[in-house]
Design a protein around this motif. Structure first.
Motif, short mmCIF file in Angstrom:
data_model
loop_
_atom_site.label_atom_id
_atom_site.label_comp_id
_atom_site.label_asym_id
_atom_site.label_seq_id
_atom_site.Cartn_x
_atom_site.Cartn_y
_atom_site.Cartn_z
N UNK A 193 -5.73 6.73 -1.35
CA UNK A 193 -5.16 6.96 -2.69
C UNK A 193 -6.11 6.50 -3.78
N UNK A 194 -6.82 5.40 -3.53
CA UNK A 194 -7.77 4.92 -4.53
C UNK A 194 -8.83 5.99 -4.79
N UNK A 195 -9.35 6.58 -3.70
CA UNK A 195 -10.38 7.61 -3.89
C UNK A 195 -9.83 8.82 -4.63
N UNK A 196 -8.57 9.15 -4.37
CA UNK A 196 -7.99 10.31 -5.06
C UNK A 196 -7.72 10.03 -6.53
N UNK A 197 -7.67 8.75 -6.88
CA UNK A 197 -7.48 8.42 -8.29
C UNK A 197 -8.82 8.14 -8.96
N UNK A 198 -9.89 8.54 -8.31
CA UNK A 198 -11.20 8.47 -8.92
C UNK A 198 -11.95 7.16 -8.70
N UNK A 199 -11.44 6.30 -7.82
CA UNK A 199 -12.10 5.02 -7.56
C UNK A 199 -13.26 5.26 -6.60
N UNK A 200 -14.50 4.91 -7.00
CA UNK A 200 -15.61 5.08 -6.06
C UNK A 200 -16.43 3.80 -5.92
N UNK A 201 -15.80 2.66 -6.24
CA UNK A 201 -16.47 1.37 -6.08
C UNK A 201 -16.11 0.77 -4.72
N UNK A 202 -16.79 -0.30 -4.31
CA UNK A 202 -16.51 -0.85 -2.97
C UNK A 202 -15.08 -1.37 -2.82
N UNK A 203 -14.59 -1.28 -1.60
CA UNK A 203 -13.30 -1.88 -1.26
C UNK A 203 -13.58 -2.86 -0.13
N UNK A 204 -13.11 -4.09 -0.29
CA UNK A 204 -13.40 -5.15 0.67
C UNK A 204 -12.10 -5.63 1.29
N UNK A 205 -12.12 -5.90 2.58
CA UNK A 205 -10.91 -6.31 3.27
C UNK A 205 -11.08 -7.61 4.03
N UNK A 206 -10.07 -7.94 4.82
CA UNK A 206 -10.06 -9.19 5.56
C UNK A 206 -9.82 -8.89 7.03
N UNK A 207 -9.59 -9.93 7.84
CA UNK A 207 -9.54 -9.73 9.29
C UNK A 207 -8.41 -8.81 9.75
#
Lengths: 394, 307
Positions: free
Chosen positions: A247-261
């Motif tokens: 959904x982030x990409x579909x809303x135009x987000x193209x910056x890094x996404x960082x997650x956890x374990x």
């Protein structure tokens, strides 16, 4: 019913109960190990990894003809209970295994949402429990009977904050997390604290939440887009990660996404696809490029079940072997469940430098090991590639 | 401004699902005076039928190495899922509700709950607990129009939802079958005397509602491609709220209330901390119902029509 019949019936019943009691109590040659796992519910892949690891572990013991404790060989049985990824069901599962099945030690539950309340039950009933994967401090805090097989969120939060700062030089962070679940909520807070310590108050420019079970994050992501954050941190489980990233990409987000374990499930790439490629998360071990005993475990698991084991499977393997070592170190089992549980707990607390496939482990006084975290990058083929190791500073 | 417009687009998409599911609730409630609490799970079944249809079609296309474009598979999936799911709806009516038509209302209401649980746990038993990834039929293309991000998926979802709502409205208002349904909603007891087969109409009502739920399920799979056996519960509850808010038996009412619900949820999140979303959104709805107890388009109950 005549008096005679009544007495006859009573006698039969009493005998039956006695016989049952004799069966369950007299089988002193059997060690029962409880597994509290999310086989259904929102994270079934975690449950599957737990179960498969446990079955592999049991197969090894059966092959050796049982578990050698002192000079006796014991048969080992697994009691696997489904906690449906729910807190209340995890509590029920623990209570049942402790009071009805008389398990000697419990492995699980995996996620903090279940491990925090279930740990309370184990502690109250004085039964040793290891949660392989729960990173929330509350799981073991002030609970001498509860241990864990992994690092903690107060460690993981700063690891991620430092990693992003050093790697990208970012100063503005956005966080999206599930407020109704112990693990994401706790980790989001630790991350925020660490980030603001590095970059000052107000450097977390968007701190958005949702509630367990939500599937549409468009409003939150629109707010995050507007906030001017340079990256998004989302400590969620794999099925939610797939939705959030897409959904982030579909809303135009193209910056890094960082997650956890919690990202590190074997199922993540199946659900998320190429949308997750190139993103980073912190975890307990990296399967791609592992060596030695870790590699041997991965190869065996892969050959048997057809996919590369995720961190849950590896941590469960280590936890089971810690339990095994503790039982053996105990030296002698009396057959009295309360005494034996105490003996196993004490032996577990005294284990030094246990050599696990996810790292060396020695428990501190609250039952937590001090372990290194690994930063993993999701490659363009969807593999979890080792990127960097971060160890706690002594 | 772009921020505001973006959230309108978000709300239109989110509201589409509530609208399509709410219509099914509303029709059954209007025509048969039943709360079909299994409807959220019928939506889930529709999504799974869509998943298997789409996967099957894609496998077929890959096997015959014919290049069927994704949008064609999507259209076929929509039609097949709607068709098959209407039978699921009719089966629910035949097995669950028809034997209880003269039973107390409460019995029929718990039937819905039980069928819902059977569908959820049946799915769990048959297909296992793992999540299914809905195949990406139309790869999302992101357009930026004046600061607003729109994808081709969003457009398809919103257009299909609106088109199906209007088509059903036309059907109910302008066909003989539709007239029979409205007559049943008006007076359940007299209608059989006019030679209208109530069993057929009841089945038709369920079939139409379930077909719309299947359309919602397929579109949901396109937008939120992670399917699980319990995905229908929350949507079902909220769509039920929309159905009541729209007014008994009113298709346009249910649809507009569904969209309104989507708007309230998205805009509450825009203004307040997202944690407060459901708390504030449903307080607003409670207030609306206090002042409009019959919903937007509902007519007050008349004692002479209902026993």
């Amino acid at each position: 019913m005549s008096r005679k019949h009544f007495i006859l019936l009573t006698v039969v019943l009493v005998l039956a109960i006695a016989a049952l009691a004799a069966c369950s109590g007299g089988g002193a040659k059997v060690i029962k190990v409880g597994i509290n796992a999310p086989l259904t519910g929102s994270i079934p892949k975690v449950g599957e990894g737990t179960k498969y690891s446990a079955q592999m572990w049991l197969a090894d013991i059966n092959k050796a003809g049982g578990l050698q404790v002192g000079n006796k060989k014991y048969k080992v049985e697994l009691v696997i209970e489904d906690n449906e990824s729910k807190a209340d069901s995890a509590v029920k599962a623990n209570t049942k295994m402790i009071t009805q099945d008389n398990v000697l030690v419990i492995i699980g539950p995996q996620s903090s949402k279940q491990a925090v309340p279930a740990g309370e039950v184990a502690n109250n009933y004085k039964t040793p429990m290891i949660s392989p994967w729960s990173t929330n401090p509350k799981t073991t805090l002030n609970r001498p009977w509860v241990f864990r097989g992994c690092f903690l969120d107060p460690f993981q939060g700063p690891v991620i904050a430092n990693f992003v700062t050093n790697q990208f030089g970012f100063t503005k962070a956005a966080v999206l997390y599930d407020i109704a679940s112990d693990y994401p909520k706790g980790l989001a807070e630790y991350f925020k604290k660490a980030w603001e310590k590095l970059h000052g108050a107000g450097s977390v420019v968007a701190y958005e939440s949702f509630t367990h079970g939500d599937t549409d994050f468009s409003a939150q992501l629109t707010a995050i887009n507007k906030s001017g954050a340079q990256f998004l941190f989302t400590p969620q489980y794999y099925s939610e990660v797939a939705l959030i990233v897409k959904q982030a990409h579909q809303l135009g987000w193209n910056k890094p996404i960082v997650g956890s374990d919690s990202w590190g499930s074997a199922e993540l790439i199946k659900l998320c696809g190429s949308d997750c490629y190139g993103d980073y998360f912190s975890t307990h071990y990296a399967a791609a490029g592992a060596k030695g005993a870790t590699k041997a475990f991965i190869d065996r698991y892969n050959a048997k079940y057809g996919y590369v084991p995720d961190d849950v499977a590896a941590l469960t393997w280590d936890s089971l072997n810690i339990a095994k070592t503790a039982i053996q170190n105990c030296g002698k089992l009396t057959g009295k469940i309360a005494t034996d549980r105490k003996c196993v707990r004490d032996a577990m607390a005294n284990i030094k430098n246990f050599d696990g496939i996810t790292g060396k482990m020695t428990f501190n006084e609250s039952g937590d090991p001090s372990k290194c975290a690994v930063i993993v990058k999701i490659s363009d083929k969807g593999e979890f590639k080792f990127f960097k190791q971060v160890c706690p500073t002594k | 401004m772009g921020y505001f417009l973006q959230n309108i687009v978000n709300a239109l998409q989110w509201g589409s699902f509530y609208a399509l599911v709410a219509i099914g609730y509303s029709m059954v409630y209007g025509v048969l005076m039943l709360f079909n609490f299994a409807h959220g799970d019928v939506f889930m079944v529709g999504a799974y039928i869509g998943f298997f249809t789409a996967s099957g079609l894609m496998a077929l296309a890959a096997m015959g190495s014919i290049a069927i474009p994704g949008w064609l598979i999507l259209i076929l999936t929509l039609i097949i899922a709607m068709f098959l799911n209407s039978f699921v709806g009719m089966a629910v009516e035949r097995i669950g509700y028809r034997p209880l038509r003269d039973a107390p209302r409460a019995s029929a209401a718990i039937t819905g709950l039980m069928i819902g649980i059977i569908l959820e746990t049946g799915n769990l038993a048959l297909l296992g607990a793992q999540r299914r990834a809905f195949p990406p039929l139309i790869p999302p293309t992101v357009y930026k129009v004046g600061g607003v991000y729109i994808t081709n998926q969003k457009i398809v979802i919103i257009v299909v939802a609106l088109a199906l709502t209007l088509a059903l409205h036309q059907f109910v208002q302008h066909t003989k079958w539709g007239m029979a349904m409205r007559a049943m909603a008006y007076d359940f007891l007299v209608v059989p005397l006019m030679g209208i087969p109530i069993n057929t109409i009841a089945a038709l009502t369920f079939a139409l509602g379930s077909a719309l739920a299947a359309a919602a399920g397929v579109l949901y799979g396109v937008a939120y491609p992670v399917l699980g056996p319990y995905m229908g519960i929350i949507i079902g509850w909220k769509a039920f709220v929309a159905a009541i808010l729209g007014g008994r038996g009113s298709i346009l009412g249910a649809a507009s209330a569904g969209f309104l619900l989507g708007f309230i949820e998205i805009f509450v999140t825009m203004i307040f901390p997202s944690t407060m979303r459901d708390f504030i959104a449903y307080t607003i709805i409670l207030l609306i119902l206090t002042f409009l107890p019959n919903g937007f388009f509902g007519e007050p109950y008349s004692a002479k029509l209902r026993l």
